[in-house]
Design an enzyme around this catalytic site. Structure first.
Site, mmCIF file in Angstrom:
data_model
loop_
_atom_site.group_PDB
_atom_site.id
_atom_site.type_symbol
_atom_site.label_atom_id
_atom_site.label_comp_id
_atom_site.label_asym_id
_atom_site.label_seq_id
_atom_site.Cartn_x
_atom_site.Cartn_y
_atom_site.Cartn_z
ATOM 1 C CB CYS A 254 73.695 -25.362 -40.880
ATOM 2 S SG CYS A 254 74.773 -24.819 -39.550
ATOM 3 C CG HIS B 232 73.947 -22.767 -44.088
ATOM 4 N ND1 HIS B 232 73.395 -21.997 -43.080
ATOM 5 C CD2 HIS B 232 75.097 -23.279 -43.580
ATOM 6 C CE1 HIS B 232 74.180 -22.052 -42.013
ATOM 7 N NE2 HIS B 232 75.223 -22.813 -42.297
ATOM 8 C CG ASN C 25 76.646 -20.466 -39.771
ATOM 9 O OD1 ASN C 25 75.451 -20.702 -39.671
ATOM 10 N ND2 ASN C 25 77.554 -21.393 -40.019
HETATM 11 N N1 COA Z 1 91.347 -14.467 -36.195
HETATM 12 C C1 COA Z 1 92.652 -14.493 -36.522
HETATM 13 N N2 COA Z 1 93.306 -15.619 -36.805
HETATM 14 C C2 COA Z 1 92.617 -16.770 -36.762
HETATM 15 C C3 COA Z 1 91.253 -16.820 -36.421
HETATM 16 C C4 COA Z 1 90.632 -15.593 -36.131
HETATM 17 N N3 COA Z 1 89.305 -15.511 -35.820
HETATM 18 N N4 COA Z 1 90.844 -18.094 -36.466
HETATM 19 C C5 COA Z 1 91.917 -18.839 -36.820
HETATM 20 N N5 COA Z 1 92.985 -18.042 -36.993
HETATM 21 C C6 COA Z 1 94.336 -18.418 -37.391
HETATM 22 C C7 COA Z 1 94.656 -19.855 -37.073
HETATM 23 O O1 COA Z 1 95.099 -19.970 -35.744
HETATM 24 C C8 COA Z 1 95.737 -20.144 -38.080
HETATM 25 O O2 COA Z 1 96.952 -19.606 -37.604
HETATM 26 P P1 COA Z 1 98.338 -20.402 -37.809
HETATM 27 O O3 COA Z 1 98.521 -20.471 -39.291
HETATM 28 O O4 COA Z 1 99.315 -19.513 -37.115
HETATM 29 O O5 COA Z 1 98.125 -21.734 -37.166
HETATM 30 C C9 COA Z 1 95.348 -19.307 -39.294
HETATM 31 O O6 COA Z 1 94.432 -18.322 -38.808
HETATM 32 C C10 COA Z 1 94.685 -20.098 -40.390
HETATM 33 O O7 COA Z 1 93.680 -20.886 -39.805
HETATM 34 P P2 COA Z 1 92.795 -21.817 -40.675
HETATM 35 O O8 COA Z 1 91.800 -22.503 -39.786
HETATM 36 O O9 COA Z 1 93.642 -22.657 -41.548
HETATM 37 O O10 COA Z 1 92.039 -20.739 -41.575
HETATM 38 P P3 COA Z 1 91.160 -20.953 -42.846
HETATM 39 O O11 COA Z 1 91.726 -20.165 -43.949
HETATM 40 O O12 COA Z 1 90.815 -22.391 -43.091
HETATM 41 O O13 COA Z 1 89.814 -20.235 -42.411
HETATM 42 C C11 COA Z 1 87.609 -20.688 -41.547
HETATM 43 C C12 COA Z 1 89.099 -20.700 -41.258
HETATM 44 C C13 COA Z 1 86.901 -21.216 -40.296
HETATM 45 C C14 COA Z 1 87.148 -19.286 -41.836
HETATM 46 C C15 COA Z 1 87.306 -21.598 -42.784
HETATM 47 O O14 COA Z 1 87.958 -22.825 -42.644
HETATM 48 C C16 COA Z 1 85.846 -21.845 -42.952
HETATM 49 O O15 COA Z 1 85.081 -20.947 -43.244
HETATM 50 N N6 COA Z 1 85.386 -23.101 -42.790
HETATM 51 C C17 COA Z 1 83.969 -23.413 -42.843
HETATM 52 C C18 COA Z 1 83.364 -23.183 -41.495
HETATM 53 C C19 COA Z 1 81.877 -23.209 -41.505
HETATM 54 O O16 COA Z 1 81.249 -22.765 -42.428
HETATM 55 N N7 COA Z 1 81.278 -23.729 -40.426
HETATM 56 C C20 COA Z 1 79.878 -23.787 -40.238
HETATM 57 C C21 COA Z 1 79.304 -24.906 -41.006
HETATM 58 S S1 COA Z 1 77.562 -24.971 -40.892
#
Ligand code: COA
Length: 322
Positions: free
Chosen positions: A113, A249, A279
């Protein structure tokens, strides 16, 4: 001489995929995706004619037209992508073929990215060294072919598309750039390639999909990007408030809001399109730049700051005058 952007272009696939559409085949919801990422929909390729190369070429042609340069005027074609159609030739060489020019050196670079920033900084270094005078920079991704469509924690985040910029050597333009990497953090966002097909040892031949520890990526982004921006502004002797726009980004609106907050800057200085684009990795900054430019938001002399982060781990930033 430094790199000055003289034209931009972008290309998005026709198909719009909403969060509701995703929830018809993965266990997710519009509410979950929107509240955590700020994404409502993304564009995804949906026919054989929409490829990494075809989107890169469309974006390139639009950027060339905007710049007034012809393909034969280019000294360098640099494509940043993690989702090329071919292992070889490079996407840059395939774009060159489609543009019908053989004057330019063409190659791909992979900084995920952060790729567009690495490409811009690389072109700027060539210009400063007096090696080249013009370049076409493209960020392009067809991430839909490398995400796991059964993994709700990743597949909802990404989109496909291409963005391009034509740069030329000029006395103004780039003011300062920086880029960095930390390979020790590579496991938190990765996608395995094909296994070795050698007859001399056995290895699992299944190609990998994108794998991510979302929380760790989030923490990395909200720490690294503000640090990166602050050190760039300090090196350039520019006040944060004097920058017209911060084009970051587009991974997640919560990440961008947190960065704005850490820098104590109003969110209006941070244009966003993640809501409708998702993204798009290396394509995200040049697509946003093209949209902001074509919306008439930029005036000559404006200070712009680009910054991004991604797999590798990698990060980068560039401060330039429009
Ligand atoms: N829909 C519904 N539930 C989802 C889900 C989805 N698409 N994806 C994950 N979950 C669930 C998980 O299973 C978890 O459930 P549990 O508590 O029962 O285990 C819960 O939601 C929380 O998951 P978690 O991963 O802790 O969520 P989060 O608040 O950290 O949000 C992201 C996840 C990915 C949105 C966040 O971490 C993020 O934006 N990270 C950066 C990612 C990024 O930018 N990547 C590209 C980099 S270039």
């Amino acid at each position: 001489m430094r790199a000055k952007i003289i034209g931009t272009g972008s290309c998005l696939p026709d198909k719009i995929v909403t969060n509701d559409a995703l929830s018809s085949f993965v266990d997710t919801s519009d509410e979950w995706i929107w509240s955590r990422t700020g994404i409502r929909e993304r564009r995804l390729v949906s026919s054989e004619s929409e490829t990494t190369v075809s989107m890169a070429v469309s974006a390139a042609k639009a950027a060339l037209e905007d710049s007034g340069l012809l393909p034969q005027d280019l000294d360098l074609i640099l494509v940043s992508t993690v989702s090329s159609d071919f292992i070889t030739p490079s996407t840059a060489c395939l774009v060159q073929r489609e543009l019908g020019t053989c004057n330019a050196a063409a190659f791909d670079l992979n900084a995920a990215c952060s790729g567009f920033l690495f490409a811009l900084n690389t072109a700027d270094a060539y210009f400063q060294a007096g090696i080249f005078r013009t370049a076409l920079l493209i960020g392009v991704e067809t991430l839909s072919k490398i995400v796991d469509w059964h993994d709700r924690s990743t597949c909802v985040l990404f989109g496909d598309g291409a963005g391009a910029a034509v740069v030329k050597a000029a006395p103004d333009g780039m003011i300062a750039g920086l880029q960095g990497s930390d390979g020790s953090g590579g496991d938190i966002l990765s996608c395995r390639g094909r296994a070795c097909g050698s007859p001399f040892f056995h290895a699992d031949a299944s190609p990998g999909c994108l794998h991510m520890d979302g929380r760790k990526v989030f923490q990395f982004a909200v720490k690294k990007v503000p640090e990166c921006i602050q050190s760039l502004l300090q090196a350039a002797g520019v006040d944060a408030g004097d920058v017209s726009y911060y084009l970051l980004h587009q991974a997640n609106s919560r990440i961008i809001s947190s960065i704005a907050q850490k820098l104590k800057l109003p969110l209006e200085k941070f244009p966003m399109n993640v809501e409708s684009r998702g993204n798009t990795s290396a394509a995200s900054i040049p697509i946003l730049l093209d949209e902001v430019h074509r919306a008439g938001m930029l005036s000559e002399g404006d200070l712009l700051l680009f910054s991004g982060f991604g797999a590798g781990l990698t990060w980068g930033a560039a401060l330039l005058r429009w």
